[in-house]
Design a protein around this motif. Sequence first.
Motif, short mmCIF file in Angstrom:
data_model
loop_
_atom_site.label_atom_id
_atom_site.label_comp_id
_atom_site.label_asym_id
_atom_site.label_seq_id
_atom_site.Cartn_x
_atom_site.Cartn_y
_atom_site.Cartn_z
N TRP A 17 0.79 -1.24 0.00
CA TRP A 17 0.00 0.00 0.00
C TRP A 17 0.82 1.28 0.00
O TRP A 17 0.49 2.22 -0.75
CB TRP A 17 -0.99 -0.02 1.17
N ASP A 39 -15.77 6.74 -2.10
CA ASP A 39 -14.84 5.69 -2.48
C ASP A 39 -15.65 4.42 -2.70
O ASP A 39 -16.05 3.74 -1.75
CB ASP A 39 -13.80 5.50 -1.37
N HIS A 61 -7.64 3.51 0.69
CA HIS A 61 -7.77 4.75 -0.08
C HIS A 61 -8.52 5.82 0.71
O HIS A 61 -8.15 7.00 0.67
CB HIS A 61 -8.47 4.48 -1.40
N GLU A 86 -0.15 6.72 -6.91
CA GLU A 86 -1.47 7.22 -7.31
C GLU A 86 -1.74 8.65 -6.86
O GLU A 86 -2.62 9.31 -7.42
CB GLU A 86 -2.55 6.30 -6.73
N GLU A 87 -1.01 9.15 -5.88
CA GLU A 87 -1.30 10.45 -5.30
C GLU A 87 -1.37 11.59 -6.32
O GLU A 87 -2.31 12.41 -6.26
CB GLU A 87 -0.28 10.79 -4.21
N PHE A 101 -4.75 11.42 -8.07
CA PHE A 101 -5.81 11.76 -7.12
C PHE A 101 -5.89 13.27 -6.91
O PHE A 101 -6.97 13.86 -6.94
CB PHE A 101 -5.57 11.08 -5.77
N LEU A 126 0.02 3.92 -3.02
CA LEU A 126 -0.57 5.23 -2.76
C LEU A 126 0.36 6.36 -3.22
O LEU A 126 -0.11 7.39 -3.72
CB LEU A 126 -0.91 5.37 -1.28
N CYS A 135 -14.66 0.32 -1.51
CA CYS A 135 -13.58 0.83 -0.65
C CYS A 135 -12.75 -0.27 -0.02
O CYS A 135 -11.66 -0.01 0.50
CB CYS A 135 -14.16 1.72 0.44
#
Length: 254
Positions: free
Chosen positions: A20, A45, A53, A27-28, A31, A24, A48
């Motif tokens: 994770w 979400d 996330h 992906e930040e 996002f 993350l 989820c």
Amino acid sequence: MESGSRDAYGRLSYRGLIAWPERLKREEPLFRRVLEAAPSRRVLDLGCGTGEHARFLASLGFEPTGVDASPSQVEAARLADPGGRYVQGSLTALPGLVEPGFGAALCVGNTLPHLTEADDLRRCFTGLASRLLPGGRFLLQTLNYDRILDRGERTFPVMVRPGEEGAETVFLRLMTPQPDGRITFTPATLRWRPGTGAPLELVSAEEIQLRGWRRAEVEALLQESGFEVREVLGTMTGESWSPASPDLVVLAQI
């Protein structure tokens, strides 16, 4: 796993499947690009899972609400984040689960294929459209099933993670494509103890029916439900989509 069916994810350690922090971090930027331009910091979400996330979005200053059909996944999310908001229910019934007024929504991972009928996916998209403010953003990511179906791919890469008592955990995910675009998905967890008399032990295995949604099908149903497709990418790090891309990432707006 849709509401009313057996919770197929209750015995699978999906939280341990993904690295994770690294995911993350990748992906930040996307996002932020999508969500910071939304008309509100309230974010849905969808699918989820165990809430990674949602918790990450909260750390960025957004106000997430997680929705998932799996009771076990929602319970795990609530245990990890007692102050968060998580709702258990089908993505086809969003108007009955959450109030309107959200600025954005995301649906990432392999959530979308659990809606196996066009009417189910249409209800998800139209219900979501009714929960978003004008100008609301929608970030949708799934595997690129154009590639998977066209190539007849049968498996995802095997993943190995540290386990307990000197063992390692192996995640095996098999796919059996069907002629109508459906996929029989068989995720399994194994315990691996090299050098022992019984080096490999099956911990759990499930069989789940999915739908391999192609790009054209997803775009058509989004547009039919009132969304404008603004951009299509092939990864969560921003590469352009092609039939060989790893993912299908759709950025849409209501």
